[in-house]
Motif scaffolding. Structure first.
Motif, short mmCIF file in Angstrom:
data_model
loop_
_atom_site.label_atom_id
_atom_site.label_comp_id
_atom_site.label_asym_id
_atom_site.label_seq_id
_atom_site.Cartn_x
_atom_site.Cartn_y
_atom_site.Cartn_z
N VAL A 1 0.85 -1.19 0.00
CA VAL A 1 0.00 0.00 0.00
C VAL A 1 0.88 1.24 0.00
CG1 VAL A 1 -1.79 1.31 1.24
CG2 VAL A 1 -1.82 -1.19 1.29
N ILE A 2 0.52 2.21 -0.81
CA ILE A 2 1.14 3.54 -0.74
C ILE A 2 0.05 4.52 -0.33
CG2 ILE A 2 2.21 5.43 -2.03
CD1 ILE A 2 3.60 3.37 -3.77
N VAL A 3 0.31 5.23 0.76
CA VAL A 3 -0.60 6.27 1.25
C VAL A 3 0.01 7.62 0.88
CG1 VAL A 3 -1.75 7.30 3.24
CG2 VAL A 3 -1.37 4.81 3.15
N VAL A 4 -0.76 8.45 0.21
CA VAL A 4 -0.30 9.76 -0.20
C VAL A 4 -0.93 10.82 0.69
CG1 VAL A 4 -0.10 11.42 -2.09
CG2 VAL A 4 -0.07 8.96 -2.58
N GLY A 5 -0.11 11.55 1.43
CA GLY A 5 -0.62 12.62 2.28
C GLY A 5 -0.42 12.34 3.75
N GLY A 6 0.34 13.23 4.43
CA GLY A 6 0.62 13.07 5.85
C GLY A 6 -0.32 13.82 6.76
N THR B 1 -3.23 7.90 9.95
CA THR B 1 -4.13 6.86 10.45
C THR B 1 -4.28 5.72 9.46
OG1 THR B 1 -5.36 8.56 11.65
CG2 THR B 1 -6.44 6.44 11.35
N ALA B 2 -4.49 6.05 8.19
CA ALA B 2 -4.63 5.00 7.17
C ALA B 2 -3.38 4.15 7.07
CB ALA B 2 -4.96 5.64 5.82
N MET C 1 -10.35 10.57 10.62
CA MET C 1 -9.40 9.57 11.09
C MET C 1 -10.08 8.22 11.28
SD MET C 1 -7.04 11.91 13.65
CE MET C 1 -5.86 10.62 14.09
N ALA C 2 -11.33 8.23 11.74
CA ALA C 2 -12.07 6.98 11.87
C ALA C 2 -12.30 6.33 10.51
CB ALA C 2 -13.41 7.24 12.57
N VAL C 3 -12.64 7.16 9.51
CA VAL C 3 -12.82 6.66 8.15
C VAL C 3 -11.51 6.12 7.59
CG1 VAL C 3 -13.34 7.36 5.78
CG2 VAL C 3 -14.79 8.17 7.67
N ALA C 4 -10.42 6.83 7.84
CA ALA C 4 -9.11 6.43 7.32
C ALA C 4 -8.64 5.12 7.93
CB ALA C 4 -8.09 7.53 7.59
N GLU C 5 -8.94 4.90 9.20
CA GLU C 5 -8.58 3.62 9.83
C GLU C 5 -9.27 2.47 9.11
OE1 GLU C 5 -8.46 1.44 14.23
OE2 GLU C 5 -9.03 3.55 14.06
N ALA C 6 -10.52 2.69 8.75
CA ALA C 6 -11.25 1.67 7.99
C ALA C 6 -10.63 1.46 6.62
CB ALA C 6 -12.71 2.08 7.86
N GLY C 7 -10.13 2.54 6.01
CA GLY C 7 -9.49 2.42 4.71
C GLY C 7 -8.28 1.51 4.76
N GLY C 8 -7.50 1.59 5.83
CA GLY C 8 -6.34 0.72 5.97
C GLY C 8 -6.73 -0.74 6.09
N ILE C 9 -7.81 -1.01 6.82
CA ILE C 9 -8.30 -2.39 6.95
C ILE C 9 -8.86 -2.89 5.62
CG2 ILE C 9 -9.96 -3.88 8.13
CD1 ILE C 9 -7.65 -2.85 9.87
N ALA C 10 -9.58 -2.03 4.91
CA ALA C 10 -10.13 -2.43 3.61
C ALA C 10 -9.02 -2.80 2.63
CB ALA C 10 -10.99 -1.30 3.04
N ALA C 11 -7.90 -2.06 2.70
CA ALA C 11 -6.77 -2.39 1.83
C ALA C 11 -6.24 -3.79 2.14
CB ALA C 11 -5.68 -1.34 2.00
#
Length: 597
Positions: free
Chosen positions: A43-48, A54-55, A420-430
């Motif tokens: 996974v590459i996350v763009v944006g700090g 969180t993602a 941040m709650a949404v982004a945490e879910a994004g990491g799990i979805a990945a």
């Protein structure tokens, strides 16, 4: 012997000094140079931004190899560079905070306070990143190009002043504040309030005001003594003081000082979120720079006003200026499902809910002639997985305020703890997507795998209760459908108390103001129809004037000049009885197509 001991101690001091210097110059053990990056990641996350951290942390904790790219020299984005350190905490009607998980971890590190210390916040984000062995951080790095094959991102070109190279990933997450990466990849989006017929209309930007030497006890006393209309104050924050809007006269064109949100950090720094700057294109560097300079000049005048009119600020000084603006709104991506105003108003909980929002739908003014308003104060509503899955590109998620939210619900979903709650879910979805070897679009169609994402989030401490829709304002009111049409266009707001003046009498001016806005928004893309209808309204108002209360006779005559609008015979009456607001809303809804939302 004594000399050797002195040399030894001196050497230890030097070594310790070098260690401390290097630690704080480059405190992240996870950070590496471009040349040392691998060619491939999961996974590459763009944006700090906070959402990006969180993602990335969420995906890394699932065992994925993650690369986090940030173009600035530190993490935290809006919190640390925009200095927005006054937290908007979403909580439901039971007082339960609806953002937990990684957000709560970070919040505990900064002291669980309403207004956090910004340097400490930077370190807290780094601490989260450094704690993950699968996570690599590349600061001062931006995306230069995106390669697409079919509907997938195949690789990206990244670089800085010293180097440039390409890297690949199986999945990508855009956590930039404005969906810059998704836009580069060709994801469609709307801009500002374009989706409700208000092209180029954006909520105001803000330059946060950072002060020192403020007497906080004086501020608390001022709140009690009704200074500038009074307000509320705690040991950490003060808010209200709405009379300042009339008392303070802005000098810079396109600015406004609204009621004050004031926060004080444990170290005594004071930050004020109140200075609005209008007409800023957040996607244009020059526009942002000009707005910051304008904000700095107005900040000096605001400080002088506070010194003279607000107890506690007599000795205040400007401590710093933020490097960046607080931009509330730019892009809203087109996703598999766009969160609607009615989803938030009605406390909807879709089957693919991955996070909950609960913050009021706060719509900031878009021009100096407008006011801020609250559309609704929801209990809690679910944010669906489909809203972070952009159209067209199948291996990309967008987890930021630019996710798939219509402009009205974005007034709530945009707050950082929810993001941040949404982004945490994004990491799990990945993680689930890679494990099952399916893309993000395919994942959205699998009930069992969405359930796996949800259950994993619960195990990690995220707030994701197995609850359903709760009662919502005017749910059983006979005119709810008319109300829904109006709030979906941002034309009415129920405020923090979720009340509308339905049984109060409506004036002609109020009715025509709303009708004019409806015509402008509904016919935004048809200038001929819009012009014809506005001319009809003008002709009618010239005959009857704007004073007085709206009557059924007025309404019948007004409807007669709009042949395309059919009268609703079930409620239209004869006589000159004055209309209540509910009847006015019912009549106004006739101008809005049923499928407009």
């Amino acid at each position: 012997m004594k000399r050797n001991r002195i040399f030894l101690i001196s050497g230890l001091i030097i070594v310790l000094g070098v260690y401390i210097f290097l630690k704080y110059q480059n405190p992240s053990q996870a950070e590496v140079s471009l040349t040392d990056l691998k060619n491939n990641y999961d996974v590459i996350v763009v944006g700090g931004e906070p959402e990006g951290v969180t993602a990335a942390v969420s995906a890394a904790r699932s065992g994925l190899e993650v690369l986090l790219i940030e173009e600035r020299d530190a993490l935290g984005g809006l919190f640390t560079f925009g200095e927005l350190n006054y937290l908007d905490i979403p909580s439901n009607k039971n007082g339960q905070i609806t953002s937990a998980g990684i957000f709560e971890e970070w919040w505990n590190i900064v002291g669980n306070v309403s207004t956090f210390d910004i340097p400490q916040a930077k370190e807290a984000f780094l601490e989260l990143v450094k704690g993950e062995e699968n996570l690599t951080l590349s600061l001062n790095t931006s995306v230069k190009d995106v390669a697409i094959s079919g509907n997938e991102i195949t690789e990206i070109t990244i670089g800085n002043e010293e180097d440039i190279r390409t890297v690949k990933a199986k999945r990508y997450i855009d956590a930039t504040a404005d969906a810059d990466f998704a836009a580069m990849a060709g994801v469609p989006y709307t801009y500002g309030q374009e989706d409700i017929g208000k092209k180029d209309s954006l909520m105001a930007a803000t330059l946060i005001i950072h002060l020192k030497n403020v007497d906080w006890e004086g501020v608390k006393q001022a709140a009690q003594n009704d200074v500038l209309g009074g307000g509320e104050a705690t040991d950490q924050a003060a808010w209200g003081f709405w009379d300042i809007e009339k008392a303070y006269i802005e000098k810079e064109e396109g600015t406004n000082l609204r009621g004050l949100n004031i926060g004080i950090t444990p170290k005594g720094d004071v930050y004020i979120n109140a200075l609005q700057i209008f007409g800023v294109n957040g996607l244009n560097n020059r526009d942002r720079e000009k707005a910051i300079e304008k904000g700095k000049r107005e900040t000096e005048r605001v400080l002088q006003f506070l010194k003279e009119n607000f107890p506690g600020f007599e000795k205040a000084q400007i401590a710093s200026y933020p490097e960046e603006l607080y931009l509330r709104e730019t892009r809203h991506i087109q996703s598999l499902y766009r969160l609607k105003a009615s989803d938030v108003w009605e406390n909807q909980v879709p089957e693919d809910t991955i996070a909950f929002g609960a913050y009021p739908v706060d719509i900031q003014a878009t021009s100096p002639s407008e006011t801020n308003f609250i559309v609704v104060n929801p209990d809690q509503y679910g944010i669906p997985y489909r809203s972070i899955v952009p159209k067209i590109i199948t291996n990309l998620l967008v987890t930021s305020k630019a996710s798939g939210y219509d402009s009205i619900p974005a007034g709530s979903a945009r707050v950082v703890p929810t993001g941040m709650a949404v982004a945490e879910a994004g990491g799990i979805a990945a993680y689930v997507s890679i494990k099952e070897n399916i893309d993000f679009h395919e994942l959205s169609q699998s009930e069992s795998l969405i359930s796996e994402v949800q259950e994993t989030l619960r195990k990690q401490g995220a707030y994701l209760p197995d609850t359903k829709q709760t009662p919502y304002p005017f749910e059983n009111d006979e005119d709810y459908e008319s109300i829904k049409k109006l709030y979906s266009l941002g034309l009415i707001g129920a405020g923090y108390e979720n009340k509308l003046p339905l049984d109060e009498k409506m004036t002609v001016a109020e009715f025509l103001d709303l009708l004019t806005k409806i015509i402008n928004q509904v016919h935004a893309n048809d200038e001929e129809v819009k012009k014809r209808n506005l001319e009809r309204i003008q002709s009618w108002s010239s005959r009857y004037g704007l004073s007085g209360l709206m009557t059924f006779n007025h309404l019948s005559d007004l409807l007669s000049i709009f042949p395309e609008v059919e009268e609703d015979s079930s409620w239209m009456k004869t006589g000159d009885k004055e209309l209540l607001t509910r009847e006015g809303y019912r009549a106004l809804a006739l101008w809005i197509p049923d499928n407009y939302e």
